[in-house]
Every structure is written in C-alpha cells, then in structure tokens.
Design a protein around this motif. Structure first.
Motif, PDB file in Angstrom:
ATOM      1  N   PRO A  31       0.849  -1.196   0.000  1.00 11.37           N
ATOM      2  CA  PRO A  31       0.000   0.000   0.000  1.00 11.37           C
ATOM      3  C   PRO A  31       0.889   1.253   0.000  1.00 11.37           C
ATOM      4  CG  PRO A  31      -0.533  -1.491   1.822  1.00 11.37           C
ATOM      5  CD  PRO A  31       0.786  -1.919   1.264  1.00 11.37           C
ATOM      6  N   LEU A  32       0.779   2.077  -1.057  1.00  5.92           N
ATOM      7  CA  LEU A  32       1.651   3.255  -1.190  1.00  5.92           C
ATOM      8  C   LEU A  32       1.080   4.478  -0.474  1.00  5.92           C
ATOM      9  CD1 LEU A  32       2.596   2.852  -4.973  1.00  5.92           C
ATOM     10  CD2 LEU A  32       4.022   2.334  -2.999  1.00  5.92           C
ATOM     11  N   SER A  33      -0.231   4.558  -0.412  1.00  7.03           N
ATOM     12  CA  SER A  33      -0.844   5.640   0.376  1.00  7.03           C
ATOM     13  C   SER A  33      -2.278   5.258   0.714  1.00  7.03           C
ATOM     14  CB  SER A  33      -0.822   6.963  -0.388  1.00  7.03           C
ATOM     15  OG  SER A  33      -1.634   6.872  -1.537  1.00  7.03           O
ATOM     16  N   ASN A  34      -2.755   5.795   1.819  1.00  8.09           N
ATOM     17  CA  ASN A  34      -4.097   5.460   2.303  1.00  8.09           C
ATOM     18  C   ASN A  34      -4.632   6.689   3.046  1.00  8.09           C
ATOM     19  OD1 ASN A  34      -6.363   4.068   3.208  1.00  8.09           O
ATOM     20  ND2 ASN A  34      -5.297   3.110   4.932  1.00  8.09           N
ATOM     21  N   VAL A  35      -5.307   7.567   2.313  1.00 11.01           N
ATOM     22  CA  VAL A  35      -5.728   8.844   2.912  1.00 11.01           C
ATOM     23  C   VAL A  35      -7.242   8.828   3.139  1.00 11.01           C
ATOM     24  CG1 VAL A  35      -5.733  11.368   2.640  1.00 11.01           C
ATOM     25  CG2 VAL A  35      -3.823  10.018   1.747  1.00 11.01           C
ATOM     26  N   ILE A  36      -7.640   9.252   4.333  1.00  9.71           N
ATOM     27  CA  ILE A  36      -9.066   9.236   4.680  1.00  9.71           C
ATOM     28  C   ILE A  36      -9.449  10.578   5.305  1.00  9.71           C
ATOM     29  CG2 ILE A  36     -10.866   8.121   6.080  1.00  9.71           C
ATOM     30  CD1 ILE A  36      -9.037   5.588   6.045  1.00  9.71           C
ATOM     31  N   ALA A  37     -10.500  11.208   4.773  1.00  7.37           N
ATOM     32  CA  ALA A  37     -11.045  12.409   5.424  1.00  7.37           C
ATOM     33  C   ALA A  37     -12.317  11.975   6.129  1.00  7.37           C
ATOM     34  CB  ALA A  37     -11.339  13.491   4.392  1.00  7.37           C
ATOM     35  N   GLN A 134       0.384  -3.893   6.666  1.00  7.81           N
ATOM     36  CA  GLN A 134       0.633  -2.512   7.049  1.00  7.81           C
ATOM     37  C   GLN A 134       1.460  -1.843   5.946  1.00  7.81           C
ATOM     38  OE1 GLN A 134       1.083  -3.385  10.918  1.00  7.81           O
ATOM     39  NE2 GLN A 134      -0.594  -1.989  11.346  1.00  7.81           N
ATOM     40  N   LYS A 135       1.435  -0.537   5.944  1.00  7.61           N
ATOM     41  CA  LYS A 135       2.159   0.225   4.925  1.00  7.61           C
ATOM     42  C   LYS A 135       3.645  -0.185   4.857  1.00  7.61           C
ATOM     43  CE  LYS A 135       2.227   5.144   3.777  1.00  7.61           C
ATOM     44  NZ  LYS A 135       2.850   5.173   2.611  1.00  7.61           N
ATOM     45  N   ALA A 136       4.185  -0.136   3.654  1.00  4.87           N
ATOM     46  CA  ALA A 136       5.615  -0.336   3.417  1.00  4.87           C
ATOM     47  C   ALA A 136       6.151  -1.705   3.837  1.00  4.87           C
ATOM     48  CB  ALA A 136       6.430   0.764   4.096  1.00  4.87           C
ATOM     49  N   GLU A 137       5.266  -2.666   3.954  1.00  9.18           N
ATOM     50  CA  GLU A 137       5.725  -4.018   4.269  1.00  9.18           C
ATOM     51  C   GLU A 137       5.752  -4.830   2.978  1.00  9.18           C
ATOM     52  OE1 GLU A 137       3.699  -6.852   7.041  1.00  9.18           O
ATOM     53  OE2 GLU A 137       3.620  -5.062   8.272  1.00  9.18           O
ATOM     54  N   ASN A 138       6.833  -5.491   2.754  1.00 10.09           N
ATOM     55  CA  ASN A 138       6.812  -6.429   1.631  1.00 10.09           C
ATOM     56  C   ASN A 138       6.092  -7.669   2.115  1.00 10.09           C
ATOM     57  OD1 ASN A 138       8.126  -4.726   0.058  1.00 10.09           O
ATOM     58  ND2 ASN A 138      10.100  -5.786   0.112  1.00 10.09           N
ATOM     59  N   LEU A 327      -8.780 -17.664  12.627  1.00  8.07           N
ATOM     60  CA  LEU A 327      -9.529 -16.415  12.712  1.00  8.07           C
ATOM     61  C   LEU A 327      -8.734 -15.352  11.944  1.00  8.07           C
ATOM     62  CD1 LEU A 327     -12.004 -15.009  13.991  1.00  8.07           C
ATOM     63  CD2 LEU A 327     -10.501 -14.314  15.862  1.00  8.07           C
ATOM     64  N   LEU A 328      -9.337 -14.814  10.882  1.00  2.16           N
ATOM     65  CA  LEU A 328      -8.646 -13.832  10.044  1.00  2.16           C
ATOM     66  C   LEU A 328      -9.299 -12.469  10.232  1.00  2.16           C
ATOM     67  CD1 LEU A 328      -8.557 -16.134   6.906  1.00  2.16           C
ATOM     68  CD2 LEU A 328      -6.616 -15.611   8.380  1.00  2.16           C
ATOM     69  N   VAL A 329      -8.520 -11.531  10.745  1.00  4.47           N
ATOM     70  CA  VAL A 329      -9.071 -10.225  11.128  1.00  4.47           C
ATOM     71  C   VAL A 329      -8.288  -9.118  10.428  1.00  4.47           C
ATOM     72  CG1 VAL A 329      -9.640  -8.774  13.114  1.00  4.47           C
ATOM     73  CG2 VAL A 329      -9.511 -11.241  13.394  1.00  4.47           C
ATOM     74  N   PRO A 330      -8.971  -8.097   9.892  1.00  6.06           N
ATOM     75  CA  PRO A 330      -8.206  -7.009   9.262  1.00  6.06           C
ATOM     76  C   PRO A 330      -7.435  -6.195  10.289  1.00  6.06           C
ATOM     77  CG  PRO A 330     -10.550  -6.470   9.301  1.00  6.06           C
ATOM     78  CD  PRO A 330     -10.421  -7.874   9.811  1.00  6.06           C
ATOM     79  N   LYS A 331      -6.308  -5.614   9.855  1.00  4.05           N
ATOM     80  CA  LYS A 331      -5.582  -4.694  10.730  1.00  4.05           C
ATOM     81  C   LYS A 331      -6.505  -3.505  11.005  1.00  4.05           C
ATOM     82  CE  LYS A 331      -1.100  -6.332   9.769  1.00  4.05           C
ATOM     83  NZ  LYS A 331      -1.568  -7.490   8.979  1.00  4.05           N
ATOM     84  N   LEU A 332      -6.314  -2.891  12.167  1.00  2.00           N
ATOM     85  CA  LEU A 332      -7.242  -1.854  12.610  1.00  2.00           C
ATOM     86  C   LEU A 332      -7.493  -0.768  11.560  1.00  2.00           C
ATOM     87  CD1 LEU A 332      -8.651  -2.197  15.213  1.00  2.00           C
ATOM     88  CD2 LEU A 332      -7.081  -0.590  16.289  1.00  2.00           C
ATOM     89  N   GLU A 333      -6.439  -0.333  10.853  1.00  2.00           N
ATOM     90  CA  GLU A 333      -6.624   0.763   9.879  1.00  2.00           C
ATOM     91  C   GLU A 333      -7.440   0.335   8.662  1.00  2.00           C
ATOM     92  OE1 GLU A 333      -3.662  -0.680  10.678  1.00  2.00           O
ATOM     93  OE2 GLU A 333      -2.132  -0.121   9.213  1.00  2.00           O
ATOM     94  N   TYR A 334      -7.596  -0.990   8.469  1.00  2.00           N
ATOM     95  CA  TYR A 334      -8.381  -1.455   7.323  1.00  2.00           C
ATOM     96  C   TYR A 334      -9.755  -2.008   7.730  1.00  2.00           C
ATOM     97  CZ  TYR A 334      -3.784  -1.222   5.130  1.00  2.00           C
ATOM     98  OH  TYR A 334      -2.560  -0.796   4.682  1.00  2.00           O
ATOM     99  N   ALA A 335     -10.061  -1.967   9.052  1.00  2.00           N
ATOM    100  CA  ALA A 335     -11.351  -2.512   9.507  1.00  2.00           C
ATOM    101  C   ALA A 335     -12.490  -1.587   9.102  1.00  2.00           C
ATOM    102  CB  ALA A 335     -11.331  -2.691  11.028  1.00  2.00           C
ATOM    103  N   THR A 336     -12.294  -0.287   9.270  1.00  2.00           N
ATOM    104  CA  THR A 336     -13.346   0.663   8.884  1.00  2.00           C
ATOM    105  C   THR A 336     -13.104   1.101   7.425  1.00  2.00           C
ATOM    106  OG1 THR A 336     -12.008   2.302  10.011  1.00  2.00           O
ATOM    107  CG2 THR A 336     -13.923   1.520  11.191  1.00  2.00           C
ATOM    108  N   ASP A 337     -14.009   1.930   6.913  1.00  2.00           N
ATOM    109  CA  ASP A 337     -13.965   2.260   5.483  1.00  2.00           C
ATOM    110  C   ASP A 337     -12.617   2.855   5.050  1.00  2.00           C
ATOM    111  OD1 ASP A 337     -16.486   1.342   5.318  1.00  2.00           O
ATOM    112  OD2 ASP A 337     -17.453   3.295   5.070  1.00  2.00           O
TER     113      ASP A 337
END
Ligand code: KG4
Length: 372
Positions: A31-37, A134-138, A327-337
C-alpha cells in the motif's frame, strides 16, 4: 500494477494507491498511500450520518484527498497518470448521494487519463481487507496457500450491513444469513445514543464497557433489583439471520425504567451488557455456520470487526471447543472504510475479467448493489 482506489459509500472520503503484482510465490502487495477524510465531527451532533451533509463534504474533500494520496504515493505531481494502471471505485451499496460523488470523480479521471476503471462492491472490499498488510511491508498474501483458508465463513459487520457469507474462494460468495432489521454497527450507534454516548457508537460503547469491572452484580434501584440483563435476539434460531432492533428497544425500556440519573451512574455496566448481547449473537451464529459448513477459517470484516471484545470472544470460543479454524481479522486501519481495500478488490476483479469492457461509460452507482 498500480491501482488508484476511491471510496465514498458513506461518510469517509477515502483515496489510496496500491502496488500489487503476481510473483512466483504468490502476490507482492504494497500500500503506497491510504488517505481518509473523516466526517465524524460533522455527523456527531445528529447521532448518525446525514446524507446531504455527507455528499457535500465528499464533493469538497475528494480533490484534496486524491491529491494528497497521489503525492504520498509518488512524491511528485509530475506525469501521475502514466504511473496509474487501473482505477477502482466503490459503486455500491451505500448512500446514493455519497456514492455518486466518488463514482463520477473516478469516471472523470478515467476519461481524462484514458485508464481502465472497475466499479467495486464495497462489501467485497471489506471481505478482502484481512489480506492487507501494514504500509511499506513487503508481503506475500496468505491466499498463496488458499487451500488453508477456503472455504471460509465471513462475518461482515458494519454500520449498514450484518451478513454471514460463505466464501468458497475470492470472488465466490454466497450470503447465507443477514439482519432482518438493524445492522450490528447501527445497533451500537443507536444504543450509544440512548445511553448519551458519542457517535460513532461502537468505539464509545467499547470504551464505556471496558470501565465495568464487577460482572453479574445486582443493583437496587427504586427498590427493585436490576441485573441489566438484555436479550440475545435469534441466538438459538435455526437459520443464520440476525435481528437487532428488539435489543435496542429493550435497552430503551431499561433506561426509561431506571431514569437518566441512574443511567449515567450505571452507564458502564449497561454498556457492558449491551456489548455482550451483540457480540454473543454474532459469535454464536458465526461458529454455528463455520461448524455446519466445515470451513477452514472465519473472516471478520467491517467496522465492528475493530471491536476488541468480539475478537476476544472468537478466540476463546475456538480455543475452548478446540476447533481447527483460523480467525482472520483485518488490521485496525483497514477494519473501517478505506480505499486500499477497494483497490485490492479491483485487482482481483481485473484478474477475473481482464482489461476488456472497463470503460468509464459502463459504471453506474447502485445503492442496493448485492454481493454475488
Ligand atoms: O465499516 P464501517 O467503517 O462503515 C460502514 O461501511 O458502515 O463501519 C462503521 C460502524 C459504525 O457503526 C461503528 O459504530 C462501528 O462500525 N464500529 C465499532 C467499532 N469501531 C467502529 N463497533 C464496535 N466496536 C468498535 N470498536
């Protein structure tokens, strides 16, 4: 390939850039960028999302958020269009006035840059979000070894949806149960409002509930003993459906019974029981489906999957019954929109359908879009 994701189905204006490619071992994903307003502050005073206000905010925010996402991803504003291979935008389900802003903005970019564009089902984005690093992880996607994950059962719990989806593989979905009235997130939001807590209600109730230490205590209020017991609607029903509006009404009656002063005094105990009631039903029905369908994993998705107690209960239950289910759970920053999950879903759709028929002329927003 580089995918620009755009998400405006409800009250978050989200744009993200995802780099993803097939490798020998599976997939490389970055993920190169993930911007949320977020519009939370605007809707807070109404206790829920006001569609007209959401649409106005998206219109204002989307060029700013897009510019920021592109700058973060490429560190330059020069020839950005040449770096993007595909645009993926949420086309539904959601609030039509919100969806239209993202879809039309994405279509305009696709037309201007002459790029392929894919309309994404928001729910598929949520469903796949557990795959995001998470960001910048290969990172090698765990689906490389997909026979260890599928078939799976996905509990998709957000502000607008509560569904159990039988997932036979990526792109192979069957909804086997859903809510007959309120969604679980909506129930958290409305419950928080009844208790005088802030919006969004899920995190507010979770914080309040965590303050409650003395479980199973009886409280004497107006000469009556209260244990604040709330119902677990449809927990024993034979199907996989849910219903949360009765629970919300039971909470309302309880608060009316004891009065506002006592609600304030015992708020954490009541919030605790309310959270227990919602999570008990979600866990019970999902485990029942996982056992009956003999799935290898349980996928949690949507905003409510951020709930700590929900995740704890799943872990406890799987351990207690010695179930060999991941149990497969999204990382917190990807759980919400967010828009990275939309870009990821765009990638899999692209693999499935290829480049053909990905013209901006073919995409329309659909507020009632179904997951198929
Ligand atoms: O997936 P999402 O961001 O948006 C929709 O697509 O609806 O989900 C938002 C919902 C809200 O109802 C919010 O109260 C709930 O997710 N939520 C939570 C938590 N964080 C967000 N519910 C329970 N516990 C949380 N920690």
């Amino acid at each position: 390939m580089i995918i620009l994701g755009i998400e405006t189905s409800c009250d978050e204006t989200a744009v993200g850039v995802l780099e993803i490619k097939k490798t020998k071992a599976g997939f490389f994903i970055n993920p190169l960028s993930n911007v949320i307003a977020s519009q939370i502050k605007i809707h807070r005073k109404y206790g829920g999302v006001v569609p007209m206000l959401a649409s106005r905010e998206h219109t204002k925010n989307i060029p700013i958020v897009t510019k920021k996402a592109l700058q973060q991803a490429f560190n330059s504003e020069k020839s950005i269009d040449s770096k993007i291979d595909l645009i993926a935008a949420t086309k539904g389900p959601g609030l039509i006035l919100s969806l239209l802003i993202g879809v039309n903005f994405a279509k305009t970019l696709a037309w201007k840059w002459n790029k392929p564009i894919i309309g994404i089902n928001h729910l598929e984005g949520h469903l796949l979000s557990f795959l995001l690093p998470q960001k910048a992880e290969n990172y090698q996607l765990p689906i490389t070894n997909s026979q260890k994950i599928f078939p799976s059962i996905c509990l998709l719990v957000s502000g607008g949806n509560t569904q159990l989806i039988h997932v036979k593989g990526i792109g192979k979905y069957k909804i086997i149960g859903e809510t007959r009235d309120d969604a679980a997130g909506e129930c958290f939001d409305k419950g928080a409002r009844i208790l005088g807590l802030s919006y969004p209600g899920g995190p507010a109730i979770a914080i309040e509930a965590a303050k409650h230490k003395k479980q199973n205590t009886a409280y004497t209020i107006h000469n009556t003993q209260y244990r604040f017991h709330l119902p677990r609607p449809m927990i024993d029903s034979k199907n996989y459906d849910f219903s949360f509006s009765g629970l919300k009404t039971a909470l309302l009656y309880l608060t009316q019974d004891i009065g506002p002063k006592k609600v304030k005094k015992y708020c954490s105990a009541i919030a605790y029981e309310f959270q227990e009631a919602i999570t008990d039903v979600l866990v019970e029905k999902t485990i029942k489906a996982a056992k009956e369908l003999k799935t290898k994993s349980i996928i949690l998705a949507g905003g409510v999957s951020a709930n700590k107690r929900l995740k704890e209960k799943f872990q406890e239950r799987l351990k207690k019954e010695r179930l060999n289910i991941k149990l497969l759970v999204p990382k917190l920053e990807y759980a919400t929109d967010n828009a990275i999950m939309i870009a990821l879903a765009g990638f899999f759709q692209y693999i499935k359908h290829g480049k053909k028929s990905l013209s901006w002329k073919k995409i329309e927003a659909d507020s009632n879009l179904k997951l198929t």
